[in-house]
Write an enzyme that holds these catalytic residues in place. Structure first.
Site, PDB file in Angstrom:
ATOM      1  N   ASP A  82     -47.126  27.366  22.764  1.00  0.00           N
ATOM      2  CA  ASP A  82     -48.478  27.427  22.217  1.00  0.00           C
ATOM      3  C   ASP A  82     -48.615  26.592  20.950  1.00  0.00           C
ATOM      4  O   ASP A  82     -47.629  26.136  20.366  1.00  0.00           O
ATOM      5  CB  ASP A  82     -48.866  28.874  21.929  1.00  0.00           C
ATOM      6  CG  ASP A  82     -47.900  29.550  20.949  1.00  0.00           C
ATOM      7  OD1 ASP A  82     -46.669  29.420  21.150  1.00  0.00           O
ATOM      8  OD2 ASP A  82     -48.350  30.190  19.985  1.00  0.00           O
ATOM      9  N   GLU A 144     -46.223  32.420  20.045  1.00  0.00           N
ATOM     10  CA  GLU A 144     -45.428  32.458  18.822  1.00  0.00           C
ATOM     11  C   GLU A 144     -46.315  32.313  17.593  1.00  0.00           C
ATOM     12  O   GLU A 144     -46.015  32.888  16.529  1.00  0.00           O
ATOM     13  CB  GLU A 144     -44.373  31.341  18.854  1.00  0.00           C
ATOM     14  CG  GLU A 144     -43.344  31.415  17.730  1.00  0.00           C
ATOM     15  CD  GLU A 144     -43.734  30.650  16.465  1.00  0.00           C
ATOM     16  OE1 GLU A 144     -43.031  30.768  15.449  1.00  0.00           O
ATOM     17  OE2 GLU A 144     -44.761  29.923  16.494  1.00  0.00           O
TER      18      GLU A 144
END
Length: 396
Positions: A82, A144
């Protein structure tokens, strides 16, 4: 050894082109499935067995586990799929179109940290699976940058994917064996509003919050007396009173007040213990003032990382890079691997200074040395005659 820059660039371009923003704000948050699918396809083409795993209770979020070879232990290349949100109007080029300028590759996530995965692909491309004494594992996680739900889902399984984890956050290929932990919390004081001419008509949440903030500052001082780690630029734990909101007018007793703060811990501190102690200190204030105080978590947090410098993984990384292991202030997924009894190092190409800002880039000159180090780690832990011995040593 050399690598094919055009091939690396094409791989990274495909990953950058797929939005995978993770954010606590729903209007920004997107699925990471397209990135995971692309990585699964790329590693499957190299002979890896791939498994795409839905993250429980997080719709649209997925992890990838890709494995080449069999046997005990193994080396895990771990990273998140991400990115953070972006300010499109502040970019010099389209954030989702990888653009090369002056020896740099620009794009959202180019350094933090989609650029790590094509480097791993180049490092493993010429590996003969028949030579592997221990498996090579690639783990790509979700979220994350927000909740770390992907890494938490892995931890919940209780199953370590290998013995050694290289978390490829951008460090300029300097091995990182320590970083601070972080928790972000909210304290809401629920009082009673009333006319300011008579304090007996209400119960001031602001006055109670004054006691709360004083107690937090006192606790911060105690922590800084107890804990000190010279490996960090800021050697003590920090507690930042980030924002406060309360009341609605000068002529009304404040009925509600909320404080947000973060606490960044050093190794040997544990988030659960810190939360318990803070909550314990709030109870007497609430009882004395006959007021409700609600302590809650904004972000579940990450514990500090400490991987001893004399461990096999850190020694190997220091030898291969020629750099001494260091400490950093930012948090990563590495502590989750430590909780699974794995050795972990944070090390990848790119610079954290370029992350989370417009015109994020990864420098091309860092790629070849990084890929060489990743290849050497594979030979050390997965191919050489010492691999089996190293994988039987357990963790430190």
């Amino acid at each position: 050894m050399t690598f094919d820059l055009n091939r690396y660039t094409q791989t990274l371009a495909r990953l950058v082109a797929q939005p995978s923003v993770s954010c606590a704000l729903p209007q920004w948050d997107t699925s990471n499935k397209a990135v995971i699918d692309q990585l699964a396809e790329d590693f499957a083409a190299l002979g890896f067995q791939t498994e795409i795993i839905a993250v429980p209770e997080h719709p649209g979020k997925y992890n990838l586990l890709a494995t080449l070879g069999r046997g005990e232990g193994g080396l895990v290349f771990a990273g998140h799929s991400d990115t953070v949100p972006y300010d499109a109007d502040q970019w010099s080029s389209d954030p989702f179109t990888l653009t090369e300028r002056e020896g740099r590759l620009y794009g959202l996530g180019a350094t933090d940290m989609k650029g790590f995965f094509p480097a791993v692909i180049e490092a493993v491309r010429d590996i003969d699976p028949a030579r592997l004494r221990a498996p090579i594992v690639v783990l790509a996680t979700a979220d994350e940058e927000s909740s770390m739900s992907g890494a938490r889902a892995l931890l919940d399984t209780g199953i370590a994917p290998g013995h050694y984890a290289v978390v490829g956050e951008p460090t300029g290929m300097r091995p990182i064996n320590m970083h601070k932990g972080i928790l972000m919390e909210s304290i809401r004081v629920l009082g009673k509003s009333g006319h300011s001419s008579n304090p007996a008509l209400g119960n001031s949440a602001l006055e109670a919050m004054h006691e709360v903030t004083s107690e937090l500052i006192k606790y911060r001082g105690e922590l800084q007396q107890r804990f000190h780690n010279p490996g960090f630029a800021v050697a003590v734990p920090t507690l930042n009173l980030g924002c406060i909101h309360g009341g609605d007018g000068a002529n009304r007793i404040c009925g509600e007040c909320e404080l947000h703060f973060d606490l960044r811990s050093v190794p040997d501190m544990h988030n659960d213990e810190l939360r318990h102690e803070i909550n314990r200190r709030l109870v007497p204030i609430a009882e004395r003032r006959k007021i409700d105080i609600v302590f809650s978590t904004l972000f579940e947090g990450v514990d500090p990382l400490l991987q001893p410098r004399d461990s096999e993984l850190i020694r190997a990384c220091e030898k291969l890079t020629g750099a001494t292991a260091e400490a950093v202030g930012f948090a990563t997924e590495a502590p989750f691997y430590r909780q699974l009894d794995m050795q972990a190092v944070v090390m990848g190409p790119g610079s954290i200074d370029q992350a989370h800002q417009p015109d994020e880039f990864i420098a091309i000159e860092q790629l070849a040395p990084a890929i060489d180090v990743l290849r050497s780690l594979i030979h050390h832990f997965c191919i050489s005659s010492t691999a089996t011995e190293a994988n039987h040593k357990g963790t430190t």
